[in-house]
Design a protein around this motif. Structure first.
Motif, PDB file in Angstrom:
ATOM      1  N   LEU A   1       0.854  -1.192   0.000  1.00  0.00           N
ATOM      2  CA  LEU A   1       0.000   0.000   0.000  1.00  0.00           C
ATOM      3  C   LEU A   1       0.885   1.235   0.000  1.00  0.00           C
ATOM      4  CD1 LEU A   1      -2.706   1.539   0.346  1.00  0.00           C
ATOM      5  CD2 LEU A   1      -2.429   1.244   2.828  1.00  0.00           C
TER       6      LEU A   1
ATOM      7  N   THR B   1      -1.418  -1.162  -4.330  1.00  0.00           N
ATOM      8  CA  THR B   1      -2.538  -0.249  -4.141  1.00  0.00           C
ATOM      9  C   THR B   1      -1.966   1.107  -3.766  1.00  0.00           C
ATOM     10  OG1 THR B   1      -4.066  -1.972  -3.404  1.00  0.00           O
ATOM     11  CG2 THR B   1      -4.582   0.286  -2.752  1.00  0.00           C
TER      12      THR B   1
ATOM     13  N   ASN C   1      -3.923  -0.768  -8.437  1.00  0.00           N
ATOM     14  CA  ASN C   1      -5.214  -0.416  -7.844  1.00  0.00           C
ATOM     15  C   ASN C   1      -5.101   1.015  -7.316  1.00  0.00           C
ATOM     16  OD1 ASN C   1      -7.758  -0.447  -6.635  1.00  0.00           O
ATOM     17  ND2 ASN C   1      -6.990  -1.414  -4.766  1.00  0.00           N
TER      18      ASN C   1
ATOM     19  N   GLY D   1      -6.002   1.698   2.970  1.00  0.00           N
ATOM     20  CA  GLY D   1      -6.461   1.396   1.614  1.00  0.00           C
ATOM     21  C   GLY D   1      -7.850   0.794   1.615  1.00  0.00           C
ATOM     22  N   ASP D   2      -8.050  -0.225   0.803  1.00  0.00           N
ATOM     23  CA  ASP D   2      -9.358  -0.873   0.704  1.00  0.00           C
ATOM     24  C   ASP D   2      -9.801  -1.421   2.060  1.00  0.00           C
ATOM     25  OD1 ASP D   2     -10.026  -0.566  -2.044  1.00  0.00           O
ATOM     26  OD2 ASP D   2      -8.489  -2.039  -2.550  1.00  0.00           O
TER      27      ASP D   2
END
Length: 372
Positions: free
Chosen positions: A122, A145, A169, A179-180
């Motif tokens: 990330l 990401t 991403n 992040g996600d």
């Protein structure tokens, strides 16, 4: 060999010679990414001799543009939160808000991160996308990401990366939140500075994973820190040193000073440590852990030039001036700022003022601290 290929090769040679670029896999990753592709919208150059600092745009294919793209220096790409090089002619006197970090620091940090193929990574702060592209070249775009706070900056990075056939991403949002949702990462790297390491970063990092970030503050000193996340959700790790400086994440910027309190109030005493110690970068970095909400300014008050530490939220202040070779401190508010600084720096001095590279930062749910 094209002009930019030759310039890229020279840049890699310089980074190798300086020790920023140390291993062959990262040399290969650096060689796979053309930095000028991420600067086609131009950048800002300091106007020599300007005070306050003025900036002037350098546009694609303009005088010195390509050579500057492969110089080992940071290039400002946005000013005042919205202004791009293509938006103005002439000069502008506002604060930079986004930049393309000098390549040697990008590669040094990626080397220090220790990311390898197969790891989920990330990146906090996509910026132009240059560091994202180098990371993708090493671990694979599907493993990366990257999140960017500024929507316009993020969209430009996405366009550039797509044009080059690189598809990580990419997210738009507050990188301080991680992040996600629900995703876990083996490595987290931040290309902005933070005052305190966000809890979300620890939550998004697998136990045994690492976070590489710059910890800074409102006393304007910062250092690179590599944290290992433990099973209990805490993290600790060494300060890597080098006086690494990044722009603070926008939510971590200092609040406006507003109206200062009545600086005549409070109690005076002779200071054990003078305010001049804060002119030293390392001392400021250490002191920030004691008074993380304090800002420093210099002003004329009565008959004295004073150093002022001011906590906007609590309205606590410490004002210091010299009187016949002695430092006098006057403090008021719920927090005695200079007492706290003296106690903290006193412990550091008792330990022999070790270098920052001898320090360890610990992060828990209660906050962060520095130890020797």
């Amino acid at each position: 060999m094209s002009d930019h290929d030759q310039l890229l090769r020279q840049l890699i040679d310089r980074m190798t010679a300086s020790g920023s670029l140390r291993t062959q896999p990262w040399k290969d990753a650096a060689a796979a990414v053309d930095r000028h592709e991420f600067l086609r919208n131009g950048f800002f150059r300091v106007v020599p001799g300007s005070s306050p600092t003025a900036w002037t745009p350098v546009l694609q294919d303009g005088d010195g543009w390509l050579e500057a793209c492969y110089a080992d220096e940071s290039l400002v790409t946005q000013i005042a939160g919205t202004i791009k090089p293509t938006d103005i002619r002439g000069e502008i006197m506002r604060e930079p808000t986004s930049s393309s970090t000098l390549p040697s620091l990008v590669l040094r940090m990626l080397e220090d991160l220790g990311a390898e193929p197969g790891m989920e990574v990330l990146e906090i702060g996509t910026g132009t996308g240059y560091s994202t592209a180098v990371l993708c070249a090493r671990v694979g775009a599907g493993r990366v990401t990257s999140i960017e706070y500024d929507e316009e900056v993020a969209l430009q990075a996405r366009e550039t990366l797509s044009r080059l056939g690189t598809y990580p991403n990419l997210l738009i949002g507050d990188g301080l939140l991680g992040g996600d949702q629900g995703a876990l990462y083996d490595r987290v790297i931040a290309t902005c500075a933070v005052r305190t390491v966000p809890a979300a970063w620890l939550e998004r990092t697998r136990p045994g994973g690492q976070i590489l970030t710059t910890i800074g503050g409102w006393l304007s000193a910062s250092e690179l820190v590599r944290l290992t996340v433990h099973e209990d959700g805490t993290a600790s790790g060494p300060v890597l040193g080098g006086q690494v400086s990044f722009m603070l994440a926008r939510p971590h910027l200092a609040p406006p000073l507003g109206l200062l309190p009545d600086l005549n109030r409070g109690k005076e005493r002779e200071a054990i440590i003078g305010a001049d110690v804060l002119d030293d970068w390392t001392t400021r970095f250490v002191a920030q852990f004691a008074v993380p909400n304090a800002q420093r300014l210099k002003l004329r008050h009565g008959q004295h030039d004073e150093d002022l530490l001011f906590d906007v939220e609590s309205e606590s202040f410490a004002a210091l001036h010299q009187d016949h070779g002695r430092w006098i401190v006057r403090q008021d508010g719920p927090h005695l700022l200079w007492d706290t600084v003296e106690e903290h720096l006193g412990r550091w001095h008792s330990a022999g003022t070790p270098t920052v590279e001898e320090a360890t930062v610990r992060v828990t749910s209660e906050g962060q601290s520095i130890h020797w």
